[in-house]
Scaffold this active site. Structure first.
Site, PDB file in Angstrom:
ATOM      1  N   SER A   1     -15.435 -43.838  43.630  1.00 39.21           N
ATOM      2  CA  SER A   1     -14.569 -44.790  42.934  1.00 39.21           C
ATOM      3  C   SER A   1     -13.113 -44.397  43.119  1.00 39.21           C
ATOM      4  CB  SER A   1     -14.910 -44.813  41.450  1.00 39.21           C
ATOM      5  OG  SER A   1     -14.472 -43.590  40.871  1.00 39.21           O
ATOM      6  N   LYS A   2     -12.263 -45.206  42.540  1.00 46.65           N
ATOM      7  CA  LYS A   2     -10.814 -44.942  42.560  1.00 46.65           C
ATOM      8  C   LYS A   2     -10.504 -43.552  42.013  1.00 46.65           C
ATOM      9  CE  LYS A   2      -7.270 -48.256  42.563  1.00 46.65           C
ATOM     10  NZ  LYS A   2      -6.821 -49.547  42.267  1.00 46.65           N
ATOM     11  N   ARG A   3     -11.284 -43.178  41.000  1.00 49.89           N
ATOM     12  CA  ARG A   3     -11.102 -41.873  40.354  1.00 49.89           C
ATOM     13  C   ARG A   3     -11.166 -40.727  41.372  1.00 49.89           C
ATOM     14  NH1 ARG A   3     -15.012 -38.942  37.962  1.00 49.89           N
ATOM     15  NH2 ARG A   3     -16.530 -40.562  38.456  1.00 49.89           N
TER      16      ARG A   3
END
Ligand code: GLU
Length: 505
Positions: A255-257
């Site tokens: 994910s973006k994380r």
């Protein structure tokens, strides 16, 4: 057999790491075998079509250095390369007619309500979810004709055979056997007449002479449907290469994380083509041994499907930064300096940093502004920071202290040296030395500091070097002090020493 592969993106959103890795594998595999790489735009799902996305896909591929010999932008013998346009030529029609007349496909006129009732029923009764026939699979042709004559909206579905074992040969996983009774009947042609992925991709792969299909692992559950379809048409399946999913370092869904972002954001963030291509290709593929830094040529030379692991690939953004730093250090300064200038000048990159970290954007603008007045200063500063930065964006902030009129002092650094007895005396001595000079060499700076050290009985150079660094840059860390002094030049040094006298005395 000459290799023909394709990268077949759907223009439904910005390409991310997973998409780009598939594109890179196609590129590396075709180059390795001297084959052809094709870009095919799978745009038949008009409800998910995103305007401008195809352009972004092409730009992303160019950025990572993927090459193709046939595609929507360059044409080729299998044109057109957009499925919506292929549909327009009518090429899918005779194939679907063949499937209908052989009984391998059938019309189904279930309404949305009927389909959702079917799903509810399956859910409540813990049955596999999907379309396993309903009333249409074996409906008499008269009933179908009636529905068609009445103009009911209908779809065409593939009839998956019952009580058979479907065999999918996957180049990474080997032979996979699937009981056909667990495979539902996929839609081939939707009610709006558009072909689905299942149909159009398999037909196009055949018509384009595709030998190997690299695609994400999420498609493996659809592979039995594809094998049935291909066989029903009397064709040979291509070699399927389902590439493993990519996960974050913590093992969770990417994910973006974890730093996953649109491919072009990596360019905006300051990653070099070489670094991103190298980094992405090594997610889930290994050339063997512990080789890590590889050029595109080296990767193409070494590329082998056997090196693709079936287990998830891991996305480690720190490794990308490490690689990027390596590629930055390898660049000759005459290539690197204009690259940093162009990168910093680009309004798209500045806008990216404006939202992420405005201080970086303003440092980039300062770099460009300084370049316009004094390109040699900027080039020299870039040369000194080249060893230390891990992205093109970092040059702005790393070099900032060279360009500002007044440095910003790190309070901790000031605290350490403020009030020390030798500091004011030293600053005065150096001021005198530099006043009136027009340039100064690295070795002159070094001997100046060493002389002061000896004359004042210091065992080590540290108490001289550290406060001078703070006086000139405001910071405790930076490039080699003597080189830095030579690049700053006497005029700037004098101005900074004068100000430092107030701050450090
Ligand atoms: N259009 C499909 C996607 O974007 C491509 C899958 C394939 O390569 O066959 O996921």
């Amino acid at each position: 057999m000459s290799v023909r592969v394709r990268y077949a993106p759907s223009p439904t959103g910005s390409p991310h790491v997973g998409n780009i890795r598939t594109a890179l594998f196609n590129h590396l595999f075709s180059r390795h075998h001297g084959g052809v790489n094709i870009v095919r735009i799978e745009d038949t799902d008009r409800s998910r079509y995103v305007e401008g996305c195809e352009e972004e896909i092409i730009e992303s591929l160019q950025y990572v250095g993927v090459e193709w010999q046939e595609g929507p932008d360059v044409g080729g013998p299998s044109a057109p390369y957009r499925q919506s346009e292929r549909k327009g030529t009518g090429l899918y029609q005779p194939i679907i007619d063949r499937l209908l007349s052989s009984g391998a496909a059938y019309w189904a006129f279930d309404t949305t309500e009927e389909l959702s009732e079917m799903r509810d029923y399956q859910q409540i009764n813990k049955q596999p979810i999907g379309y396993y026939g309903g009333v249409w699979r074996d409906a008499p042709s008269s009933k179908v004709e009636e529905a068609r004559a009445a103009g009911l909206p209908g779809v065409i579905r593939l009839k998956i055979p019952r009580d058979e074992t479907i065999v999918v040969d996957d180049a990474i996983r080997g032979r996979v056997e699937i009981a056909s009774n667990g495979v539902d009947d996929p839609v081939l042609i939707k009610a709006d007449g558009m072909p689905t992925y299942h149909f159009a991709a398999m037909v196009d792969d055949q018509l384009m002479g595709i030998t190997h299909v690299f695609r994400g692992e999420e498609w493996i559950s659809s592979a039995p449907k594809h094998v049935v379809l291909i066989k029903a048409l009397g064709w040979e399946p291509p070699v399927f290469v389902h590439v493993p999913v990519i996960k974050g370092k913590d093992g969770s869904k990417l994910s973006k994380r974890h730093g996953d972002t649109a491919c072009l954001d990596f360019r905006r963030a300051g990653f070099l083509t070489e670094a991103l291509a190298n980094f992405i290709a090594l997610i889930g593929w290994s050339p063997g041994g512990d080789r890590e830094l590889m050029t595109m040529d080296e990767m193409a030379g070494a590329f082998d499907i056997k090196g693709i692991q079936p287990s998830p690939g891991i996305f480690d953004i720190e490794k990308l930064s490490w690689m990027n730093g390596n590629y930055i250090r390898q660049k000759p300064i005459d290539e690197l300096a204009p690259m940093v200038r162009d990168y910093s000048f680009c309004s798209e990159n500045q806008a990216y940093w404006e939202t992420k970290n405005p201080a970086v954007a303003s440092a980039m603008r300062l770099l460009v502004g300084t370049w316009q007045k004094d390109p040699d200063l900027v080039k020299s500063a870039i040369g000194l920071e080249q060893e230390r930065v891990t992205s093109l964006a970092e040059f702005g902030t790393a070099c900032e202290f060279f360009f500002v009129d007044e440095v910003t002092f790190d309070p901790k650094a000031v605290e350490k040296w403020k009030g020390q007895e030798h500091v004011p005396k030293m600053l005065d001595a150096f001021l005198e030395f530099f006043s009136g000079k027009s340039s100064v060499s690295t070795s002159e700076c070094e001997s100046l500091l060493r002389q002061f050290q000896e004359a004042n009985g210091f065992d080590k150079l540290g108490p001289i070097v550290h406060p001078v660094r703070v006086a000139l840059s405001g910071k405790t860390v930076g490039p080699g002090l003597f080189e830095m002094m030579s690049v700053l030049g006497p005029e700037r040094i004098v101005r900074r020493l004068e100000r430092a006298k107030e701050v450090l005395a």
